[in-house]
Write an enzyme that holds these catalytic residues in place. Sequence first.
Site, PDB file in Angstrom:
ATOM      1  N   GLN A 135       0.825  -1.204   0.000  1.00  0.00           N
ATOM      2  CA  GLN A 135       0.000   0.000   0.000  1.00  0.00           C
ATOM      3  C   GLN A 135       0.866   1.264   0.000  1.00  0.00           C
ATOM      4  OE1 GLN A 135      -3.042  -0.159   3.095  1.00  0.00           O
ATOM      5  NE2 GLN A 135      -4.429  -1.057   1.607  1.00  0.00           N
ATOM      6  N   ASP A 158       3.882   0.017  12.691  1.00  0.00           N
ATOM      7  CA  ASP A 158       2.715  -0.497  13.396  1.00  0.00           C
ATOM      8  C   ASP A 158       2.136   0.628  14.255  1.00  0.00           C
ATOM      9  OD1 ASP A 158       0.939  -1.791  15.120  1.00  0.00           O
ATOM     10  OD2 ASP A 158       2.249  -3.513  15.445  1.00  0.00           O
ATOM     11  N   GLU A 176     -11.630   4.625   9.373  1.00  0.00           N
ATOM     12  CA  GLU A 176     -11.925   3.192   9.285  1.00  0.00           C
ATOM     13  C   GLU A 176     -10.643   2.358   9.308  1.00  0.00           C
ATOM     14  OE1 GLU A 176     -14.713   2.291   6.131  1.00  0.00           O
ATOM     15  OE2 GLU A 176     -15.789   4.174   6.426  1.00  0.00           O
ATOM     16  N   HIS A 180      -8.620  -2.148  13.125  1.00  0.00           N
ATOM     17  CA  HIS A 180      -7.695  -3.277  12.974  1.00  0.00           C
ATOM     18  C   HIS A 180      -6.840  -3.500  14.230  1.00  0.00           C
ATOM     19  CE1 HIS A 180      -8.515  -3.975   8.755  1.00  0.00           C
ATOM     20  NE2 HIS A 180      -8.329  -2.700   8.485  1.00  0.00           N
TER      21      HIS A 180
END
Length: 342
Positions: A135, A158, A176, A180
């Site tokens: 990505q 992270d 959004e 995760h």
Amino acid sequence: MSKTGALDLASGLGGKIKKQEVQSAVEQYEKYHVYHGGDEESRKTNYSDMVNKYYDLATSFYEFGWGESFHFAHRWQGESLRESIKRHEHFLALQLGLKAGMKVLDVGCGIGGPLREIARFSSTSITGLNNNEYQISRGEELNRIAGLSQTCNFVKADFMKMPFSDGTFDAIYAIEATCHAPDAVGCYKEIYRVLKPGQCFAAYEWCMTKHYDPKNQEHQKLKAEIELGNGLPDVRSTDQCLEALKLAGFEVVMEKDLSLDSPVPWYLPLDTSVFSITSFRLTSFGRLVTKTMVKTLEFVGLAPAGSDRVSAFLEKAAEGLVNGGKKEIFTPMYFFLVRKPL
């Protein structure tokens, strides 16, 4: 520009995973989830591997069907999906009071669609934080095309362990993405740490609503479909999300489920009972065309083995999202604006 053709989709399938290893990666990803014998604890323990595999496998599909911004939006009658997505991003920037000269962090930035839109809208410098190499490579290419490489950048890390000093940013947002996180409090504490005192964090969060009944088997099934199809360790309730923000030290300025007053249902782009010319690839027929195309590309060797299985679990996710939305037990736009005290 976004990857919009069949060969673009095929070339991106699997992300940074070696072509011959994609099918194995799909199998490993599926085993984290309830549908394939997995459990919440294993997803939380191995969240980094699970989420990375998910975005390597799914990003090309998202970009092909959704564009550069992978999120839902509050939508007015007569407004296109793309228009609503941009307005959703502008709303976030306005709530944060973004202005020229501010240093901003996008937590879990995807390929940077919102980052580029918000940077242009607010004239700010934005750093996109992402733990997925594929990505980031796409985001850097799209930043270059947009002429934003000098003001916007990406950091691979992270979000549970950010490589920034305390009080680095003037504003932080997440769209959004922090859904995760294996631990909401831990994630929000990291965001709190790198935010300057007196400044704000805003986000759209995926949550189960007050209508969700954890003892209802159909509700459990829909929740499991959403987790499988979207790389989630768990889906927290709005109350759990709010409590986690407070435990992290934030002062709540505003919180609201924006889906409640959206004139057009947020799940409409995924509803197979509705046909749309402007969002053709997301319609029932459009998704059938994509699925058939992926099968064909996989059969002739242009797409890696396992691609059709990725398409299948994304379809399962769409079903879970639509039904969860119709039953009002799930929302992808629990919005909050919180402040770090001085």
